[in-house]
Design a protein around this motif. Structure first.
Motif, short mmCIF file in Angstrom:
data_model
loop_
_atom_site.label_atom_id
_atom_site.label_comp_id
_atom_site.label_asym_id
_atom_site.label_seq_id
_atom_site.Cartn_x
_atom_site.Cartn_y
_atom_site.Cartn_z
N ARG A 74 0.86 -1.19 0.00
CA ARG A 74 0.00 0.00 0.00
C ARG A 74 0.90 1.23 0.00
NH1 ARG A 74 -5.31 0.85 3.57
NH2 ARG A 74 -5.96 -0.58 1.89
N PHE A 75 0.64 2.13 -0.94
CA PHE A 75 1.42 3.35 -1.08
C PHE A 75 0.60 4.54 -0.59
CE2 PHE A 75 3.19 0.35 -4.03
CZ PHE A 75 4.55 0.59 -3.99
N LEU A 76 1.12 5.26 0.38
CA LEU A 76 0.54 6.52 0.83
C LEU A 76 1.46 7.62 0.32
CD1 LEU A 76 -0.44 4.29 2.95
CD2 LEU A 76 -0.99 6.21 4.41
N VAL A 77 1.05 8.28 -0.76
CA VAL A 77 1.92 9.18 -1.51
C VAL A 77 1.78 10.61 -1.01
CG1 VAL A 77 2.50 10.04 -3.80
CG2 VAL A 77 1.73 7.66 -3.51
N ALA A 78 2.91 11.20 -0.62
CA ALA A 78 2.93 12.61 -0.20
C ALA A 78 2.65 13.49 -1.42
CB ALA A 78 4.27 12.96 0.41
N PRO A 79 1.75 14.48 -1.32
CA PRO A 79 1.42 15.33 -2.47
C PRO A 79 2.65 16.07 -2.99
CG PRO A 79 -0.19 15.60 -0.71
CD PRO A 79 0.94 14.81 -0.13
N ASP A 80 2.81 16.09 -4.29
CA ASP A 80 3.90 16.82 -4.93
C ASP A 80 3.50 17.03 -6.38
OD1 ASP A 80 6.22 17.79 -6.10
OD2 ASP A 80 7.53 16.57 -4.84
N LYS A 81 3.05 18.24 -6.71
CA LYS A 81 2.56 18.51 -8.06
C LYS A 81 3.67 18.47 -9.10
CE LYS A 81 -1.37 21.31 -6.58
NZ LYS A 81 -2.04 22.63 -6.67
N LYS A 82 4.91 18.71 -8.69
CA LYS A 82 6.02 18.74 -9.64
C LYS A 82 6.63 17.37 -9.87
CE LYS A 82 7.34 23.53 -8.64
NZ LYS A 82 8.45 24.43 -8.21
N ARG A 83 6.51 16.49 -8.88
CA ARG A 83 7.13 15.16 -9.01
C ARG A 83 6.07 14.08 -8.95
NH1 ARG A 83 11.91 13.79 -5.11
NH2 ARG A 83 10.43 14.53 -3.55
N PRO A 84 5.70 13.49 -10.07
CA PRO A 84 4.74 12.38 -10.03
C PRO A 84 5.35 11.17 -9.34
CG PRO A 84 5.65 12.62 -12.23
CD PRO A 84 6.13 13.80 -11.44
N PHE A 85 4.50 10.31 -8.85
CA PHE A 85 4.91 9.07 -8.16
C PHE A 85 4.46 7.90 -9.03
CE2 PHE A 85 5.16 5.70 -5.15
CZ PHE A 85 6.00 6.12 -4.11
N ASP A 86 5.43 7.12 -9.52
CA ASP A 86 5.13 5.99 -10.40
C ASP A 86 5.43 4.67 -9.69
OD1 ASP A 86 4.60 7.78 -12.42
OD2 ASP A 86 6.58 7.61 -13.33
N VAL A 87 4.56 3.69 -9.88
CA VAL A 87 4.82 2.33 -9.43
C VAL A 87 4.62 1.40 -10.61
CG1 VAL A 87 4.21 0.48 -7.84
CG2 VAL A 87 4.04 2.85 -7.09
N ARG A 88 5.66 0.63 -10.96
CA ARG A 88 5.62 -0.29 -12.10
C ARG A 88 5.55 -1.73 -11.61
NH1 ARG A 88 10.16 -0.57 -14.57
NH2 ARG A 88 11.39 0.72 -13.16
N ALA A 89 4.75 -2.53 -12.32
CA ALA A 89 4.63 -3.95 -11.99
C ALA A 89 4.17 -4.71 -13.22
CB ALA A 89 3.66 -4.17 -10.84
N ALA A 90 5.06 -5.53 -13.79
CA ALA A 90 4.70 -6.45 -14.88
C ALA A 90 3.95 -5.79 -16.03
CB ALA A 90 3.88 -7.60 -14.32
N GLY A 91 4.48 -4.68 -16.52
CA GLY A 91 3.88 -4.04 -17.68
C GLY A 91 2.81 -3.02 -17.38
N ILE A 92 2.54 -2.76 -16.11
CA ILE A 92 1.55 -1.76 -15.71
C ILE A 92 2.23 -0.70 -14.87
CG2 ILE A 92 -0.43 -1.36 -14.19
CD1 ILE A 92 -1.76 -3.74 -15.22
N THR A 93 1.90 0.56 -15.12
CA THR A 93 2.45 1.67 -14.33
C THR A 93 1.30 2.48 -13.74
OG1 THR A 93 4.39 1.84 -15.76
CG2 THR A 93 3.91 3.71 -14.34
N VAL A 94 1.35 2.68 -12.43
CA VAL A 94 0.37 3.53 -11.74
C VAL A 94 1.04 4.87 -11.46
CG1 VAL A 94 -1.16 3.76 -9.77
CG2 VAL A 94 -0.63 1.50 -10.66
N THR A 95 0.37 5.96 -11.82
CA THR A 95 0.94 7.29 -11.62
C THR A 95 -0.04 8.16 -10.84
OG1 THR A 95 2.12 7.13 -13.73
CG2 THR A 95 1.90 9.32 -12.75
N THR A 96 0.49 8.84 -9.85
CA THR A 96 -0.34 9.77 -9.08
C THR A 96 0.55 10.87 -8.51
OG1 THR A 96 -1.92 9.96 -7.25
CG2 THR A 96 -0.07 8.48 -6.92
N HIS A 97 -0.05 12.00 -8.15
CA HIS A 97 0.69 13.09 -7.50
C HIS A 97 0.38 13.14 -6.01
CE1 HIS A 97 2.44 15.16 -11.03
NE2 HIS A 97 1.39 14.66 -11.67
N GLY A 98 -0.46 12.26 -5.54
CA GLY A 98 -0.83 12.21 -4.13
C GLY A 98 -2.00 11.25 -3.94
N GLY A 99 -2.20 10.81 -2.71
CA GLY A 99 -3.27 9.86 -2.44
C GLY A 99 -2.70 8.52 -2.01
N SER A 100 -3.51 7.48 -2.07
CA SER A 100 -3.06 6.15 -1.66
C SER A 100 -3.73 5.08 -2.51
CB SER A 100 -3.36 5.92 -0.17
OG SER A 100 -4.75 6.03 0.09
#
Length: 347
Positions: free
Chosen positions: A180-206
């Motif tokens: 579980r990812f709890l992502v600190a908000p950052d409008k300039k730096r997106p947060f990417d998580v890659r797994a087996a051909g899928i990438t999840v991108t967010t700027h904040g949230g969980s």
């Protein structure tokens, strides 16, 4: 001549080999000889599975370990030369234990902003900002890690991921397991998580993401953008958006369609351990419980796994799961074999 695609594969294998070398050499007491590929302690099973994928991976790994050990020896020689200029008493106080030398050498290299990368040529140096930090849990272990950007990651049992934070990007690769990812908000730096051909991108949230028999993504708070590479029957990437209450499921190696379905109440309950199983086949309950323990539950009659159960179960306690299932099915637990709980008919 090596193609660009082949070069990318080699670079990825070398990067992963470097991650493994850093992880294994960080604890010289538990693993005194990182070159003994059959005695790698708690990392043995995961490393063997990785190395079995391609024969050359072992070569990359051993080359990197040798480079790190050479750097360790160089650091020790430099320290010994420096101590000759000190008094005998100071020399005794500053002596570094031998088992610690390799880890100190790695620290010295990283402290200067450099790490070794193995190639077919003599070792070159790369910037530390390119390095990825491995985070791993053992079977049965659930642990929270806090990142430098203020984000946190809850790692489920038997999970391995690689973290890469830079000034313009935050990236994680989930090699196996669930988190579980709890992502600190950052409008300039997106947060990417890659797994087996899928990438999840967010700027904040969980959100939750699992990479086991397939990939499952479940937003908890905030919207997540999902990019699917090499999707079935489609040469271009697919861009999807997920909201809380939705669950994306995909098995990339089986060319199955991407499914976005309503999330069940139990899909996010793994973080607490107690899950509410609402008419779920018993085989699924057993499969999840077994991921948390070296001791495994088995059914003497596999057909019983199709029976559905409605119950709240502490999925991390293998004994309690076995007791609950044996009571529900009116079976007895055979504990005669080590690491095996066999549910069988009463005598």
């Amino acid at each position: 001549m090596m193609t660009e695609e082949r070069a990318d594969i080699v670079n990825q294998d070398e990067q992963e080999a470097m991650d493994w070398a850093g992880l294994i050499m960080s604890d010289p007491k538990a693993i005194p000889d990182p070159k003994a590929l059959d005695r790698l302690g708690e990392h043995q099973e995961a490393f063997s599975a990785w190395a079995a994928g391609k024969p050359e991976r072992k070569i990359y790994y051993l080359r990197i370990v040798e480079s790190m050990e050479n750097a360790s020896n160089a650091a020790m020689r430099a320290g010994m030369r420096a101590r000759k200029r000190q008094s005998a008493s100071k020399s005794r106080k500053s002596r570094v234990p031998m088992p610690l030398a390799a880890s100190l050498a790695i620290g010295v290299i990283a402290g200067t902003g450099l790490l070794w990368r193995a190639t077919s040529n003599p070792p070159a140096l790369i910037a530390q900002s390119e390095a990825r930090t491995p985070l791993e849990t053992k079977v049965g272990e659930v642990r929270t890690e806090h990142l430098a950007d203020g984000s946190s990651i809850l790692l489920d049992t038997d999970t391995l991921l690689l973290v890469h934070l830079t000034t313009d990007r935050r990236s994680v690769e989930l090699k196996r397991g669930r988190a579980r990812f709890l992502v600190a908000p950052d409008k300039k730096r997106p947060f990417d998580v890659r797994a087996a051909g899928i990438t999840v991108t967010t700027h904040g949230g969980s959100f939750d993401i699992a990479n086991r028999t397939g990939v499952r993504i479940n937003p908890v708070e905030g919207e997540a953008q999902v990019t699917v590479t090499h999707a079935p029957a489609n040469d271009s990437d697919q861009l999807l958006r997920l909201r809380p209450g939705q669950l994306l499921s995909w098995k990339p190696r089986q060319d199955t369609e991407i499914a976005i379905i309503p999330a069940k109440r139990s899909d996010q309950q793994w973080v607490d351990g107690v899950k509410s199983f609402d008419n779920v086949p018993i085989r699924e309950v057993i499969a999840e419980a077994n991921t948390y323990s070296a001791t495994k539950i088995e059914l003497a009659s596999p057909a019983l796994g199709n029976r559905e159960i409605f119950a709240d179960i502490d999925i991390r306690d293998i004994e309690r799961v076995a007791e609950a299932l044996s009571g529900f099915l009116d079976l007895t637990i055979d504990r005669s074999q080590k690491n095996r709980l066999l549910l069988t008919t009463k005598k």
